[in-house]
Scaffold this active site. Structure first.
Site, mmCIF file in Angstrom:
data_model
loop_
_atom_site.group_PDB
_atom_site.id
_atom_site.type_symbol
_atom_site.label_atom_id
_atom_site.label_comp_id
_atom_site.label_asym_id
_atom_site.label_seq_id
_atom_site.Cartn_x
_atom_site.Cartn_y
_atom_site.Cartn_z
ATOM 1 N N GLU A 296 0.814 -1.217 0.000
ATOM 2 C CA GLU A 296 0.000 0.000 0.000
ATOM 3 C C GLU A 296 0.849 1.269 0.000
ATOM 4 O O GLU A 296 0.616 2.193 0.772
ATOM 5 C CB GLU A 296 -0.958 -0.002 1.200
ATOM 6 N N ASP A 370 -8.618 -8.622 3.721
ATOM 7 C CA ASP A 370 -8.353 -7.574 4.697
ATOM 8 C C ASP A 370 -9.435 -7.463 5.764
ATOM 9 O O ASP A 370 -10.290 -6.583 5.667
ATOM 10 C CB ASP A 370 -8.216 -6.229 3.958
ATOM 11 N N GLU A 398 -12.689 -1.871 12.113
ATOM 12 C CA GLU A 398 -12.576 -1.137 10.853
ATOM 13 C C GLU A 398 -13.706 -1.467 9.878
ATOM 14 O O GLU A 398 -14.255 -0.580 9.238
ATOM 15 C CB GLU A 398 -11.220 -1.442 10.200
HETATM 16 C C1 BDP Z 1 -6.106 -1.951 6.062
HETATM 17 C C2 BDP Z 1 -6.342 -0.585 6.599
HETATM 18 C C3 BDP Z 1 -5.159 0.301 6.541
HETATM 19 C C4 BDP Z 1 -3.946 -0.428 7.086
HETATM 20 C C5 BDP Z 1 -3.738 -1.711 6.341
HETATM 21 C C6 BDP Z 1 -2.627 -2.569 6.920
HETATM 22 O O1 BDP Z 1 -7.405 -0.010 5.892
HETATM 23 O O2 BDP Z 1 -5.458 1.456 7.250
HETATM 24 O O3 BDP Z 1 -2.811 0.363 7.003
HETATM 25 O O4 BDP Z 1 -4.893 -2.495 6.422
HETATM 26 O O5 BDP Z 1 -2.963 -3.510 7.632
HETATM 27 O O6 BDP Z 1 -7.073 -2.774 6.635
HETATM 28 O O7 BDP Z 1 -1.466 -2.327 6.662
#
Ligand code: BDP
Length: 703
Positions: A296, A370, A398
């Site tokens: 990401e 996720d 989340e």
């Molecule tokens: C996702 C989240 C994000 C996190 C990412 C992670 O939306 O904010 O940074 O995972 O786990 O679920 O690195």
């Protein structure tokens, strides 16, 4: 008139002074209020007339003072701490010593003879502390302690919370206020809350905490911040909790002045070795590093043409002289328009299985995508056999309605832990993979992304405390049932009144399925964008395809769901043949996972006897209706719980009900033009239009 006024005041004063007292939730499950049951109180007091502890271990001292405070609260009697029992009996003795039946953090509680002392022993001081909390837990649950004989060992060695907390006090995906850590005031000012945080964790057996966000800044590795982190470590140490840091991979460039962060560059390696040395000088029991790399947008070793193993092993080398570990996250996926994000972690990590240093553990999210309300287990658990793996659960909600929706998460954690990977035949559960028993690893870890924040009650939703509690209890012993854990938590935190305990436990146990039903039933996933709150199944624009909703649900005129069979993305090939066979056939694939793996025609009859469309509608509607049921259950426990807490939860349930209907409507109205079917009786067509719902969502997303 005057008399009436006075009478009113007197009544109010009496009310406040007796049993009606506002409970702000701060004390969590560690309340230790005077027991109402006098016989029990006396029995406990007889077995706990004094506490014996010797030596200088700060953790042992903590065990003694925690026991003392708890006992005094529960029994109303003062309990002295003494150094030697002499001939006295009827007390509790804390002792550390060799014990072949215990692992490092394990404990034993036993009694020598009817009149003897109750011995809480451990191989380590941490073990004794956990034993002390276990005894207090028993008493809070009104269980007998006179004849207690108990041996308990943690099944997993590193039991960690991960905080996604930023240096500016915000929390990524945090819904309970600001960060607990007041970086601006550290290291000089130690908020008493740090200690309360540590004791709550220690009471569950959590023994480590990663204090900063995985989307890390290099700032945490500067000397200025390391001193702050050291001050936190000092506050947590008497509770047996070690501190860990998330690192920013290019830190050698950002704060080290080097021109590269290439993990194979000797200067870079030296920088990390020197930095690690500096850390251990300040924090001698530092736990290690957590790393999100090439994920990401976060930089990582691939920026230099190196692998995840190169990056992780470099850090392991820096940690080699110390008792610290590297937790390298497998949450990695590229923006590939033709790929399937489901397959990404497996594709990226399998080539490096067996290539990681022995100090490295690969941290895998429970599901392949996720933290969705329901995901099948990540295929990595059944595939990476030559590398110790840890599981990362998300405690913060989340994708579970933030702090307004009630979702008890133990069933989510258990569903993953009990899933059978078949990697070594039947019974190769994820739990056995991560506790090290299946592949005989001594390194084992589990992580939970924390749901704590600066809200007075720690977790925003008062009942979300149960999720922190459940994570900790399962981290210690993944064989505990969700129901038993819920019961424990309710009795310690909310009420001991048996009917109310049963009702609240029932609500907790059903809450996850209810949420899934109105949110993502039958294996739907990821219908949202940025803030991850309300479903936006129509969402089709983003900088990358796998950040849209349509990528996941694939609704069209034929049907719904992501085909991951050999005809589709073939992600199922990443699982063992037994799993592949069962999930690969829509007739044998469990309904909760159906749309994860199959594009199912709208008119297809499912095992419930309904068509896909009718089944979806049934779930959306009954899910939303079931929130009403939870409201009714909650209304019935009113006399048994604190009035302030009661009102708080009642309000949140009302919001949840309103939003559940709105979310149901979002799905039904969006999908209906694809399905071209009426909403089945007895359900009524939503009163609003799709445009109305979109407007609501837009307002919520503040776009
Ligand atoms: C996702 C989240 C994000 C996190 C990412 C992670 O939306 O904010 O940074 O995972 O786990 O679920 O690195």
């Amino acid at each position: 008139m005057k008399y009436i006024q006075w009478g009113k005041w007197l009544f109010l004063i009496l009310l406040t002074a007796t049993n009606v007292r506002a409970d702000d939730g701060y004390r969590l499950w560690l309340k230790y209020d005077l027991l109402k049951d006098v016989a029990k109180r006396q029995a406990y007091a007889r077995s706990a007339q004094f506490i014996v502890v010797s030596g200088n271990s700060p953790v042992l001292k903590t065990a003694a003072t925690e026991l003392q405070a708890g006992l005094q609260g529960l029994t109303g009697k003062s309990v002295p701490i003494i150094a030697n029992a002499g001939n006295r009996t009827g007390g509790i003795v804390l002792t550390v010593g060799a014990d072949a039946n215990l692992v490092d953090d394990g404990y034993r509680i036993s009694k020598k003879g009817a009149a003897g002392n109750l011995i809480i022993s451990g191989k380590t001081a941490n073990g004794v502390l956990y034993g002390a909390f276990a005894l207090l837990r028993k008493m809070q649950m009104l269980e007998p302690i006179e004849t207690l004989s108990l041996t308990s060992n943690p099944r997993i060695r590193y039991r960690l919370l991960n905080h996604w907390d930023n240096a500016n006090g915000t929390i990524e995906r945090g819904y309970a206020g600001e960060s607990l850590w007041k970086w601006y005031a550290l290291p000089e000012t130690i908020d008493p809350r740090y200690q309360d945080y540590a004791r709550a964790n220690a009471s569950l057996g959590i023994n480590g905490t990663v204090v900063n966000n995985v989307n890390a800044t290099a700032r945490f590795l500067t000397n200025e911040y390391l001193e702050k982190v050291a001050a936190l470590a000092k506050a947590f140490r008497p509770y047996g909790i070690r501190v860990y840091l998330s690192i920013y991979f290019p830190a050698p460039k950002t704060i080290g002045g080097l021109s590269t962060a290439d993990p194979l560059d000797p200067q870079v390696r030296k920088w990390w070795a020197d930095k690690t040395k500096e850390i251990y000088k300040l924090i001698p029991d530092f736990g290690g590093f957590l790393v999100k790399a090439n994920s990401e947008g976060e930089p990582g070793p691939q920026d230099y043409g190196r692998s995840h193993a190169d990056g992780a092993n470099m850090l392991a080398e820096a940690l080699a002289p110390y008792d610290g570990i590297v937790m390298w996250r497998a949450f990695v996926y590229k923006a590939d328009p033709n790929g399937d994000r489901f397959k990404a972690a497996h594709e990226e990590f399998m080539p490096y299985d067996g290539k990681f240093d022995k100090k490295v553990i690969v941290q895998v999210k429970n599901g392949p995508i996720d933290f969705q309300p329901r995901e099948p287990f990540s295929p990595l658990f059944g595939a990476m056999t030559k590398t110790p793996l840890s599981v990362e659960f998300q405690i913060t909600q989340e994708y579970l309605g933030f702090a307004t929706h009630l979702v008890y998460e133990a069933p989510i954690f258990k569903e993953c832990l009990e899933a059978d990977t078949y990697v070594k035949g039947k019974g190769s559960t994820v739990a056995k993979v991560i506790d090290g028993s299946l592949h005989q690893y001594s390194m084992s870890a589990i992580a939970g992304v924390a749901n704590t924040g600066s809200d007075r009650n720690w977790t925003g939703h008062p009942l979300a405390q149960a999720n922190w509690y459940a994570f900790g209890r399962l981290a210690w012993d993944h064989t505990l049932t969700s129901e038993a854990i819920a019961g424990e938590w309710v009795k310690q935190t909310l009420t001991k009144e048996p009917q109310a305990v049963e009702r609240i436990t029932d609500m907790l146990m059903r809450s996850r399925e209810i949420y899934v039903n109105y949110n993502t039933p039958l294996g739907l996933s990821r219908p949202w964008t940025g803030v991850h709150f309300a479903p936006e199944p129509w969402q089709n624009k983003s900088s990358r395809p796998d950040w849209t909703a349509i990528y996941y649900h694939r609704a069209d005129s034929v049907g719904l769901g992501f085909d991951r069979t050999a005809k589709g993305s073939n992600a199922l090939a990443q699982y063992a043949p037994e799993v592949r066979k069962m999930w690969g056939n829509p007739a044998t694939c469990p309904l909760p996972y159906l749309l994860w793996f199959h594009h199912v025609p709208w008119t297809q009859k499912l095992s419930t006897g309904r068509t896909l469309w009718d089944e979806l509608c049934t779930r959306f509607y009954t899910g939303a209706d079931s929130v009403k049921w939870m409201q009714q259950q909650w209304a019935q426990v009113k006399p048994a719980v604190d009035p302030v807490l009661f009102a708080d939860v009642a309000g949140r349930l009302e919001t949840q009900h309103k939003e559940a209907i709105w979310w149901r409507d979002a799905w039904v109205l969006y999908l209906q033009p694809f399905a071209r079917q009426p909403i089945p009786a007895p359900f009524k067509k939503p009163e609003r239009s799709l445009e109305d719902v979109k407007r609501l969502v837009d307002i919520y997303q503040l776009r």
